[in-house]
Design a protein around this motif. Structure first.
Motif, PDB file in Angstrom:
ATOM      1  N   TYR A   5       0.884  -1.337  -0.081  1.00 32.59           N
ATOM      2  CA  TYR A   5      -0.021  -0.079   0.061  1.00 32.59           C
ATOM      3  C   TYR A   5       0.882   1.186   0.065  1.00 32.59           C
ATOM      4  O   TYR A   5       1.946   1.309   0.719  1.00 32.59           O
ATOM      5  CB  TYR A   5      -0.918   0.039   1.223  1.00 32.59           C
ATOM      6  N   ILE A   6       0.608   2.029  -0.980  1.00 31.06           N
ATOM      7  CA  ILE A   6       1.391   3.443  -1.075  1.00 31.06           C
ATOM      8  C   ILE A   6       0.590   4.667  -1.066  1.00 31.06           C
ATOM      9  O   ILE A   6      -0.460   4.604  -1.598  1.00 31.06           O
ATOM     10  CB  ILE A   6       2.114   3.379  -2.619  1.00 31.06           C
ATOM     11  N   LEU A  95       5.525   4.296   1.190  1.00 28.64           N
ATOM     12  CA  LEU A  95       5.339   2.889   1.496  1.00 28.64           C
ATOM     13  C   LEU A  95       4.743   2.756   2.724  1.00 28.64           C
ATOM     14  O   LEU A  95       5.248   3.223   3.921  1.00 28.64           O
ATOM     15  CB  LEU A  95       6.598   1.949   1.297  1.00 28.64           C
ATOM     16  N   LEU A  96       3.379   2.339   2.759  1.00 30.01           N
ATOM     17  CA  LEU A  96       2.334   2.476   3.942  1.00 30.01           C
ATOM     18  C   LEU A  96       2.491   1.069   4.633  1.00 30.01           C
ATOM     19  O   LEU A  96       2.685   0.911   6.005  1.00 30.01           O
ATOM     20  CB  LEU A  96       1.243   2.804   3.840  1.00 30.01           C
ATOM     21  N   ALA A  97       2.532   0.061   4.056  1.00 28.07           N
ATOM     22  CA  ALA A  97       2.477  -1.415   4.389  1.00 28.07           C
ATOM     23  C   ALA A  97       3.196  -2.275   3.385  1.00 28.07           C
ATOM     24  O   ALA A  97       2.856  -1.963   2.074  1.00 28.07           O
ATOM     25  CB  ALA A  97       1.245  -1.727   4.837  1.00 28.07           C
ATOM     26  N   LEU A 109       7.699   0.151   8.741  1.00 25.55           N
ATOM     27  CA  LEU A 109       6.714  -0.292   8.256  1.00 25.55           C
ATOM     28  C   LEU A 109       5.987  -1.144   9.644  1.00 25.55           C
ATOM     29  O   LEU A 109       6.498  -1.769  10.129  1.00 25.55           O
ATOM     30  CB  LEU A 109       6.748  -1.415   7.130  1.00 25.55           C
ATOM     31  N   PRO A 110       4.646  -0.851   9.717  1.00 22.26           N
ATOM     32  CA  PRO A 110       3.515  -0.005   9.028  1.00 22.26           C
ATOM     33  C   PRO A 110       3.962   1.469   9.393  1.00 22.26           C
ATOM     34  O   PRO A 110       4.676   1.857  10.516  1.00 22.26           O
ATOM     35  CB  PRO A 110       2.422  -0.387   9.447  1.00 22.26           C
ATOM     36  N   PHE A 119      -5.593  11.840   6.023  1.00 22.49           N
ATOM     37  CA  PHE A 119      -5.369  11.879   4.474  1.00 22.49           C
ATOM     38  C   PHE A 119      -4.811  10.324   4.149  1.00 22.49           C
ATOM     39  O   PHE A 119      -4.665  10.024   2.959  1.00 22.49           O
ATOM     40  CB  PHE A 119      -4.706  12.816   4.031  1.00 22.49           C
ATOM     41  N   VAL A 120      -4.222   9.674   5.194  1.00 19.12           N
ATOM     42  CA  VAL A 120      -3.668   8.181   4.982  1.00 19.12           C
ATOM     43  C   VAL A 120      -4.641   7.308   5.387  1.00 19.12           C
ATOM     44  O   VAL A 120      -4.919   6.345   4.782  1.00 19.12           O
ATOM     45  CB  VAL A 120      -2.298   8.402   5.743  1.00 19.12           C
TER      46      VAL A 120
END
Length: 162
Positions: A5-6, A95-97, A109-110, A119-120
């Motif tokens: 997830y980006i 890169l969120l996860a 990560l995360p 907003f995320v």
């Protein structure tokens, strides 16, 4: 294949750079899907409002390679090498996860912003409501329900990807 997830953001020529970022990400990763685009005020500095979204994708490359690809795409789309953390962006890719991986390097990560920024969290919860945050031990849907959305108002944008 890993599910990644980006977080994507832009507050400079927003429409142009979101389209360019989407196209570039589709060339590197497979099975790309995107959330609704949201407009939010700049956080941490005075600046133009951002457009933000989250993209889900699949990849067989490592976390370090994903991070390097995201940086290369940012640089190819006008991000200066010496950009300050809290400043305007043509294209910001975080890169969120990476699956449910918990690591501190080469990237965190995360990503901690998942729990702190509407907003995320909102677009991420839209794409993967049942994804369980490995540290908070809650799904994104649960985290979004508990989030005080009045702290960071978001406005959904009818975005034209053409």
């Amino acid at each position: 294949m890993a599910r990644i997830y980006i977080g994507v953001g832009s507050n400079i020529e927003r429409e142009h750079y979101l389209r360019a970022g989407w196209q570039a990400l589709q060339q590197v990763f497979s099975a790309c899907r995107c959330s609704t685009v949201y407009e939010s005020d700049a956080v941490g500095f005075d600046g133009a409002p951002f457009y933000n979204l989250v993209i889900a994708a699949e990849t067989s490359i490592s976390v370090a390679e994903v991070a390097a690809q995201l940086r290369a795409i940012e640089f190819a789309h006008g991000r200066p090498a010496d950009a300050r953390k809290f400043s305007g962006r043509t294209l910001d890719l975080d890169l969120l996860a990476y699956d449910e991986l918990v690591i501190a390097a080469p990237v965190e990560l995360p990503r901690s912003e998942i729990l702190h920024n509407a907003f995320v969290l909102r677009p991420f919860a839209e794409l993967a409501p049942q994804w369980r945050h490995p540290l908070a031990e809650m799904t994104l849907a649960e985290l979004w329900r508990e989030y005080d959305a009045s702290r960071q108002p978001l406005r959904a944008v009818a975005f034209d990807w053409r």
